[in-house]
Design a protein around this motif. Structure first.
Motif, short mmCIF file in Angstrom:
data_model
loop_
_atom_site.label_atom_id
_atom_site.label_comp_id
_atom_site.label_asym_id
_atom_site.label_seq_id
_atom_site.Cartn_x
_atom_site.Cartn_y
_atom_site.Cartn_z
N PHE A 77 -6.05 -1.43 7.67
CA PHE A 77 -4.65 -1.24 8.05
C PHE A 77 -3.75 -1.27 6.82
O PHE A 77 -2.86 -0.41 6.67
N ALA A 78 -3.95 -2.25 5.94
CA ALA A 78 -3.09 -2.38 4.75
C ALA A 78 -3.20 -1.15 3.86
O ALA A 78 -2.20 -0.67 3.31
N SER A 79 -4.42 -0.62 3.72
CA SER A 79 -4.61 0.58 2.90
C SER A 79 -3.86 1.77 3.50
O SER A 79 -3.16 2.51 2.79
N ALA A 80 -3.98 1.95 4.81
CA ALA A 80 -3.29 3.06 5.48
C ALA A 80 -1.78 2.86 5.45
O ALA A 80 -1.02 3.83 5.32
N TRP A 81 -1.33 1.62 5.57
CA TRP A 81 0.11 1.32 5.55
C TRP A 81 0.71 1.67 4.19
O TRP A 81 1.80 2.26 4.11
N GLN A 82 0.00 1.33 3.13
CA GLN A 82 0.52 1.62 1.79
C GLN A 82 0.63 3.13 1.53
O GLN A 82 1.51 3.57 0.79
N GLN A 83 -0.25 3.89 2.13
CA GLN A 83 -0.24 5.33 1.90
C GLN A 83 1.02 6.00 2.46
O GLN A 83 1.45 7.03 1.95
N VAL A 84 1.60 5.41 3.50
CA VAL A 84 2.78 6.03 4.12
C VAL A 84 4.06 5.23 3.86
O VAL A 84 5.15 5.67 4.25
N TRP A 85 3.93 4.09 3.22
CA TRP A 85 5.08 3.18 3.11
C TRP A 85 6.19 3.75 2.25
O TRP A 85 5.95 4.34 1.19
N GLN A 86 7.42 3.55 2.72
CA GLN A 86 8.64 3.89 1.99
C GLN A 86 9.53 2.65 1.98
O GLN A 86 9.42 1.78 2.86
N PRO A 87 10.43 2.53 1.01
CA PRO A 87 11.30 1.35 0.96
C PRO A 87 12.11 1.10 2.22
O PRO A 87 12.51 -0.04 2.49
N SER A 88 12.33 2.13 3.02
CA SER A 88 13.07 1.95 4.27
C SER A 88 12.22 1.35 5.38
O SER A 88 12.74 0.97 6.43
N MET A 89 10.90 1.26 5.17
CA MET A 89 9.99 0.75 6.20
C MET A 89 9.81 -0.77 6.08
O MET A 89 10.09 -1.35 5.02
N PRO A 90 9.33 -1.42 7.15
CA PRO A 90 9.08 -2.87 7.07
C PRO A 90 7.99 -3.20 6.05
O PRO A 90 7.11 -2.38 5.76
N VAL A 91 8.04 -4.42 5.53
CA VAL A 91 7.00 -4.93 4.64
C VAL A 91 5.93 -5.61 5.49
O VAL A 91 6.24 -6.30 6.47
N PHE A 96 0.49 -10.20 9.83
CA PHE A 96 -0.88 -10.47 10.30
C PHE A 96 -1.31 -11.81 9.73
O PHE A 96 -1.16 -12.06 8.53
N MET A 97 -1.85 -12.67 10.59
CA MET A 97 -2.41 -13.95 10.14
C MET A 97 -3.82 -14.07 10.70
O MET A 97 -4.06 -13.80 11.87
N GLY A 98 -4.77 -14.48 9.85
CA GLY A 98 -6.13 -14.59 10.34
C GLY A 98 -7.03 -15.40 9.42
O GLY A 98 -6.71 -15.67 8.26
N HIS A 99 -8.18 -15.78 9.97
CA HIS A 99 -9.23 -16.48 9.23
C HIS A 99 -10.00 -15.45 8.41
O HIS A 99 -9.90 -14.24 8.63
N GLY A 100 -10.82 -15.93 7.48
CA GLY A 100 -11.51 -15.02 6.57
C GLY A 100 -12.84 -14.50 7.07
O GLY A 100 -13.79 -14.43 6.30
N ASN A 101 -12.94 -14.11 8.35
CA ASN A 101 -14.20 -13.57 8.85
C ASN A 101 -14.27 -12.06 8.65
O ASN A 101 -13.28 -11.41 8.30
N ASP A 102 -15.44 -11.50 8.90
CA ASP A 102 -15.66 -10.07 8.66
C ASP A 102 -14.73 -9.20 9.49
O ASP A 102 -14.18 -8.21 8.99
N ALA A 103 -14.57 -9.54 10.77
CA ALA A 103 -13.76 -8.71 11.66
C ALA A 103 -12.32 -8.62 11.15
O ALA A 103 -11.72 -7.54 11.12
N ASN A 104 -11.77 -9.76 10.74
CA ASN A 104 -10.40 -9.76 10.22
C ASN A 104 -10.31 -8.99 8.91
O ASN A 104 -9.36 -8.23 8.68
N LEU A 105 -11.28 -9.21 8.03
CA LEU A 105 -11.23 -8.58 6.71
C LEU A 105 -11.33 -7.06 6.81
O LEU A 105 -10.56 -6.33 6.17
N VAL A 106 -12.27 -6.58 7.61
CA VAL A 106 -12.42 -5.13 7.78
C VAL A 106 -11.15 -4.54 8.38
O VAL A 106 -10.62 -3.52 7.90
N SER A 107 -10.62 -5.19 9.40
CA SER A 107 -9.49 -4.63 10.14
C SER A 107 -8.21 -4.60 9.32
O SER A 107 -7.54 -3.57 9.21
N ILE A 108 -7.84 -5.74 8.73
CA ILE A 108 -6.57 -5.77 8.01
C ILE A 108 -6.66 -5.01 6.69
O ILE A 108 -5.66 -4.45 6.22
N SER A 109 -7.84 -4.94 6.09
CA SER A 109 -7.98 -4.16 4.85
C SER A 109 -7.73 -2.69 5.12
O SER A 109 -7.03 -2.01 4.35
#
Length: 629
Positions: A237-251, A222-235
């Motif tokens: 997503f990243a939180s949910a991604w970390q909850q399910v992430w395993q070493p076999s999954m993409p970074v 994900f690449m984006g500018h520091g606006n509210d929409a980007n910050l809310v969305s990727i934050s």
């Protein structure tokens, strides 16, 4: 006969193209030049001011803009724009300062050669009322602002960008002869709103790489500018991604200015890359690009740029709004569904082929709409192909490259003319950037040519090898109106940097303050200090960052305060307050500042003389003038 001229007005610079709205602006200017226009460009320093509020140096490349445009003007704001309003919507013209209206009037009355004017964003449309008859008036909308506030409600956030009512947006768009939308969905909305045709101009993003289906998914990005929409969305997503992430999954790789608003370390499964100079460097590192947008209007240029680099993309319906996205992979309603799909894609090569084909279809359809919209708008602009005479001489960067250095005590202060803040960085000879002059037209109609020129005098400071006694006035900053370099208030990391910052505060104290008052009560011990005074109400806003320095008569001269906390007081009788117009809302309140003293204070009586309080890029002076035991 020369080429026709169009005056383009924007609240952001074109260069560097570090955000979607800048890339949109550059694409539009490229289109106008292809249509045969020369461009006079006015940068109204909205973004400059917003960056300063968050203690960041505004990324502005004035030199590159001088090379690209026929003429460039840089309009600084007398008053700060309000990022929030207590009402349900901003009034239409709340973000259009009177100095812009004055400038447009001056441009056409005295010198204007433009046969057309293009204003970026409806909130600057009031300046079109100053455009004389016979000149084509154009608004590039960028976004839909009607009821934009509603997008923030599910996230319990207050928007910090413009939003208004449908009636106000309709009034603003009605000021233009041509209204331009950035994508088809908003084109239909605006056309219905104002009851006439709206043009479509989608940014022309050329192909960089052809689509190739990945065989494995090692990294998503994900690449984006520091606006509210980007910050809310990727934050989220990243939180949910970390909850399910395993070493076999993409970074998950995150890049762009958004990284300044995120923790530098996110934990397993997520890597923060920071700002990337070349987009291709980032896209070459990822196999799939994600667009987990939960809010936002306009066109998501991050999506188009990923597609232009041949990357298969997974995203929400919000991310693909205005695009011909038919695949379920481009219409997710939730982040959790997106993550489940990415897990399936990583395990099934067949799905990757299908995703790549669907992404290619979206980009090809987009490119066709770009060509069709550009052709139709070009035909409309042909009526403005009229050359007008101008009394205004061409603007060229100053050939004065001289610098002046003076040593006052152990400090060496250097000043030089620069083309904006892009040139005001750490200098091998001059030292650390200290300040840049602040120029606005005060009252004189004839000051515009000087005050709106892109060049500014800037100052740097360094420690000299010897201390020079000098009674000379701190000539180069005394009484000047300045913008303090945001980086100079950062906490210094070395003893030499601390000494430089403390000594330089005395230099800054000679410049014209944005507000000033006198303290009524000061108390200090070896660890803490408390100061009571009348101050501008914006100091109490939650988002305001304040940096405090005490000037005193001791041998070191300055004490930096840490842990600054400012609170309101209930009693009202305090010394009066003097504020410049840069403070905007001139309301003031009695306040108390409490802070921690981390430096050693003199063991004898401590005689402070002045408090420098730097907040939102503005500097206040609080006269102390009393001995504190």
């Amino acid at each position: 006969m020369g080429k026709p001229v169009i005056l383009v007005i924007a609240p952001m610079p074109v260069f560097p193209c570090s955000a979607g709205n800048r890339r949109r602006l550059l694409s539009t200017c490229d289109f106008l030049r292809d249509c045969g226009f020369e461009i006079d460009f006015v940068y109204l320093a909205h973004e400059d001011q917003i960056y300063r509020r968050f203690a960041q140096t505004p990324p502005t490349d004035q030199k590159k803009m001088q090379e690209y445009f026929r003429r460039v003007w840089f309009l600084e704001l007398k008053h700060p724009i309000r990022l929030n309003t207590g009402a349900s919507a901003f009034e239409l013209d709340d973000w259009c300062p009177e100095e812009l209206n004055d400038f447009v009037r001056w441009y056409f009355e005295d010198h204007g050669a433009a046969s057309a004017v293009l204003v970026n964003y409806v909130f600057l449309s009031a300046c079109l009322l100053q455009v004389p008859a016979g000149v084509l008036r154009i608004i590039d909308t960028h976004d839909k602002f009607s009821e934009r506030r509603n997008q923030y409600l599910p996230f319990r956030l207050a928007p910090n960008f413009f939003y208004t009512s449908p009636a106000a947006e309709k009034e603003g768009l009605s000021r233009a002869d041509i209204v331009i939308a950035i994508q088809p969905t908003e084109q239909k909305y605006f056309s219905h709103l104002i009851g006439r045709e709206v043009s479509l101009l989608m940014p022309n993003i050329p192909v960089v790489q052809n689509f190739v289906s990945p065989t494995k998914v090692r990294a998503i990005g994900f690449m984006g500018h520091g606006n509210d929409a980007n910050l809310v969305s990727i934050s989220q997503f990243a939180s949910a991604w970390q909850q399910v992430w395993q070493p076999s999954m993409p970074v998950l790789l995150i890049a762009g200015e958004i990284c300044k608003s995120m923790p530098s370390e996110m934990g397993p499964g997520v890597k923060i890359l920071g700002y990337v100079e070349k987009l291709s460097d980032f896209f070459n590192e990822v196999d799939i690009v994600i667009a987990p947008m939960l809010m936002g209007t306009g066109l998501k240029l991050k999506v188009i740029e990923a597609l232009a680099h041949g990357k298969p993309l997974v995203g929400t319906s919000v991310a693909f709004e205005g695009l011909e996205a038919q695949s379920p992979d481009h219409n997710f309603r939730s982040i959790h569904d997106m993550i489940s799909r990415i897990q399936g894609l990583a395990a099934t090569p067949k799905y990757l082929v299908e995703l790549t084909a669907a992404s290619k279809f979206v980009f090809e359809a987009y490119s066709q709409n770009v060509d069709l919209g550009a052709k139709r708008l070009s035909d409309k602009l042909s009526c403005a192909h009229v050359s007008r005479s101008s009394n205004l001489p061409p603007l060229f960067p100053s050939t004065d490259t001289r610098s002046s250095s003076h040593q006052i005590g152990p400090l060496v202060l250097t000043s030089a003319m620069t083309l904006g803040l892009s040139e005001v960085a750490d200098h091998a000879i001059y030292g650390k950037p200290l300040a840049t002059e602040f120029l606005v037209s005060r009252t004189d109609h004839h000051e515009w040519q000087t005050c709106s020129a892109p060049e500014r005098r800037s100052w740097w400071v360094r420690l000299g090898t010897n201390s020079v006694e000098s009674r000379e006035e701190l000539w180069s900053l005394a009484g000047k109106r300045i913008n303090i370099a945001p980086s100079f208030t950062d906490r210094p990391m070395t003893d030499e940097a601390k000494k430089l910052q403390m000594l330089a505060m005395k230099v800054l104290s000679t410049a014209e303050p944005d507000w000033s008052t006198a303290a009524i009560f000061v108390a200090a011990d070896s660890d803490n200090i408390t100061i009571t005074f009348q101050a501008p109400s914006f100091l109490l806003h939650q988002a305001t960052r304040s940096y405090a320095f005490i000037l005193h008569d001791g041998p070191d001269g300055t004490v930096r305060l840490e842990g600054v906390a400012i609170s309101p007081l209930s009693f009202l009788k305090l010394p009066p307050l003097t504020m410049t117009s840069r403070c905007g809302d001139t309301s003031s309140l009695p306040m108390v500042l409490r802070a921690v003293v981390t430096q050693h204070l003199p063991t004898t009586s401590f005689a402070p003389t002045k408090l420098l309080l730097i907040s939102n890029g503005l500097c206040g002076h609080v006269e102390l003038n009393q001995t504190v035991q």
